[in-house]
Design an enzyme around this catalytic site. Structure first.
Site, PDB file in Angstrom:
ATOM      1  CG  PHE A 150      69.659 -22.050  27.490  1.00 30.13           C
ATOM      2  CD1 PHE A 150      69.474 -20.683  27.626  1.00 30.13           C
ATOM      3  CD2 PHE A 150      70.540 -22.499  26.520  1.00 30.13           C
ATOM      4  CE1 PHE A 150      70.152 -19.781  26.818  1.00 30.13           C
ATOM      5  CE2 PHE A 150      71.231 -21.602  25.706  1.00 30.13           C
ATOM      6  CZ  PHE A 150      71.035 -20.244  25.857  1.00 30.13           C
ATOM      7  CG  ASP A 241      68.218 -28.519  23.654  1.00 31.68           C
ATOM      8  OD1 ASP A 241      69.356 -28.984  23.468  1.00 31.68           O
ATOM      9  OD2 ASP A 241      67.973 -27.295  23.700  1.00 31.68           O
ATOM     10  CE  LYS A 270      76.473 -25.287  25.351  1.00 30.81           C
ATOM     11  NZ  LYS A 270      75.032 -25.025  25.279  1.00 30.81           N
TER      12      LYS A 270
HETATM   13  C1  LIG Z   1      74.053 -24.141  24.677  1.00 30.04           C
HETATM   14  C2  LIG Z   1      72.694 -24.690  24.490  1.00 30.04           C
HETATM   15  C3  LIG Z   1      71.894 -24.336  23.392  1.00 30.04           C
HETATM   16  C4  LIG Z   1      72.326 -23.284  22.402  1.00 30.04           C
HETATM   17  O1  LIG Z   1      73.410 -23.685  21.668  1.00 30.04           O
HETATM   18  P1  LIG Z   1      74.192 -22.597  20.740  1.00 30.04           P
HETATM   19  O2  LIG Z   1      75.191 -23.431  20.025  1.00 30.04           O
HETATM   20  O3  LIG Z   1      74.781 -21.601  21.676  1.00 30.04           O
HETATM   21  O4  LIG Z   1      73.180 -22.001  19.857  1.00 30.04           O
HETATM   22  C5  LIG Z   1      70.672 -24.943  23.242  1.00 30.04           C
HETATM   23  N1  LIG Z   1      70.234 -25.849  24.119  1.00 30.04           N
HETATM   24  C6  LIG Z   1      70.965 -26.236  25.177  1.00 30.04           C
HETATM   25  C7  LIG Z   1      70.439 -27.270  26.103  1.00 30.04           C
HETATM   26  C8  LIG Z   1      72.210 -25.659  25.408  1.00 30.04           C
HETATM   27  O5  LIG Z   1      72.930 -25.995  26.484  1.00 30.04           O
END
Ligand SMILES: *Cc1c(COP(=O)(O)O)cnc(C)c1O
Length: 420
Positions: A150, A241, A270
């Site tokens: 994700f 990420d 986050k």
């Molecule tokens: C939540 C998340 C995102 C997206 O972050 P947003 O602030 O909602 O754009 C990207 N990568 C990972 C691993 C996430 O958990």
């Protein structure tokens, strides 16, 4: 508001706020629980009827210091009174100080600030493409990502996300992405060999150190070490990420520290601002290929977000929260495993790092994660699924031993009520 004042507030006041009113005006893009959350303190939140919940969602791994933490309250007050927003056309000391802290506490040399995880990943993908074009002469660069990953909701990041459910009806998707199974080195090697057969195309490999949304699936150490070697051998950039697993949640400041490797680029969001919107792309010094005009963000790195995020970072360090994350995580996993023993037909395993953990249901389990989450909420424990088979536990990093025990008790009660 101080805890003393909050404690005096009446709690049994029915909320005047109605979900139906909300739904009349807000786009219907979320499956919401019928709960109106109105205030929070530490690891607890209260709804409009004064019901208390233990918050093991924390804004989805975002409220690093919980709710109304005194350090955040004073940083917010301080910054809004001093200077909250100016353009990146001027020097911003708070941005420089936050970048300096992040560089001192990671493998990165420089930081670009933005507002969200998706935006941070967009920046990483742009940087990787420019690197491929200008330094490797690749005309059509490919970024490899993993199944069940994700990376966000923008068009580039839903394309990067290896889950068709997020892409459906939003095509045409972005060209230049290729997917492989996670933690499978043979699959990655053969995919790269195929893509690069005539001429090099693979510019970057983008992975989560631990897949969050995809089911709280930790990265395999041997796999990531081999990925690093492969990237070094071929000049491919390794992008991690760290939006969900980073900022201390894994028990290390960064998820990659659990894997014994360093990325070339990584992203954070986050937990970085503890709930204040901020994202960051962190990179090695080759990012100097970005020239003025190449990338920008109006809000990115403003004094308000950076001043508060720096306070979050310094609080993690000052209060030795990483140690708390490791101890409370161990306590939580042990407690979940003890509960799981009573439900042999339900639970396949408990997995995770630090304070990002998943209760993984068996394929043939008599229920799904959303139903368990609903039952837990009814017992005063906020949880969030990570896919249909995993219940996720991501409390604030300040969670106490007593709160973990209480959460386990409420979960046990919830499972009992489901009569599994
Ligand atoms: C939540 C998340 C995102 C997206 O972050 P947003 O602030 O909602 O754009 C990207 N990568 C990972 C691993 C996430 O958990």
């Amino acid at each position: 508001m101080s805890p003393e004042i909050l404690a005096q507030l009446p709690t049994a006041v029915a909320s005047p706020y109605s979900p139906a009113e909300f739904d009349a005006y807000v786009v219907n893009s979320y499956a919401r629980f019928p709960i109106v959350l109105e205030r929070g303190q530490g690891c607890r939140v209260w709804d409009g009827d004064g019901r208390e919940y233990l918050d093991f969602v924390a804004g989805i791994a975002t409220c690093t210091l919980g709710h109304a933490h005194p350090a955040m309250v004073s940083a917010v007050n301080r910054q809004i009174q001093k200077l909250h927003h100016v353009s990146n056309l001027f020097y911003i000391p708070e941005q420089g100080d936050l970048a300096k802290w992040l560089v001192a506490h990671s493998c990165a040399d420089r930081v670009f600030f933005c507002n969200s995880g998706a935006e941070a990943n967009e920046g990483a993908i742009k940087l990787a493409r420019k690197y491929a074009h200008t330094l490797r002469g690749i005309a059509n660069p490919v970024v490899m990502t993993a199944h069940a990953s994700f990376h966000g909701r923008t068009l580039a990041t839903i394309t990067a996300t290896g889950q068709p459910k997020y892409q459906k009806n939003f095509d045409p998707l972005m060209p230049g992405f290729h997917y492989v199974p996670y933690n499978d080195i043979a699959a990655l090697e053969s995919a790269i060999a195929e893509l690069d057969a005539d001429q090099p195309q693979v510019a970057a490999i983008l992975l989560e150190a631990l897949q969050g949304e995809g089911g709280v699936r930790p990265g395999d150490r041997a796999y990531f070490q081999r990925v690093r070697e492969l990237c070094d051998a071929k000049g491919i950039l390794l992008i991690l990420d760290e939006v969900q697993v980073g900022m201390g949640r894994s028990g290390q400041l960064w998820g990659y520290e659990n894997l014994g490797i360093e990325p070339d680029i990584f992203t954070s969001a986050k937990g970085l601002g503890g709930g204040i919107p901020i994202g960051a792309m962190l990179c090695k010094s080759f990012c100097d290929i970005f020239q003025p005009g190449d990338h920008a963000s109006t809000f990115g790195g403003n004094p308000f977000a950076c001043g508060v995020a720096l306070e979050v970072c310094e609080t993690i360090e000052r209060d030795d929260l990483l140690q708390n994350v490791r101890e409370r995580g161990e306590q939580l996993r042990q407690g979940l495993r003890a509960i799981a023993q009573h439900y042999p037909a339900l639970v396949a395993e408990v997995r995770g790092w630090g304070l990002i953990n998943g209760l993984v249901l068996k394929e043939e389990a008599p229920t799904v994660s959303a139903e368990i989450v609903q039952a837990a909420i009814a017992q005063g424990l906020l949880l969030v699924p990570a896919g249909p088979k995993v219940v996720r536990f991501v409390p604030p990093l300040i969670v106490t031993a007593a709160e973990i025990e209480q959460a386990l008790g409420r979960l046990n009660q919830a499972l009992g009520n489901l009569s599994l």
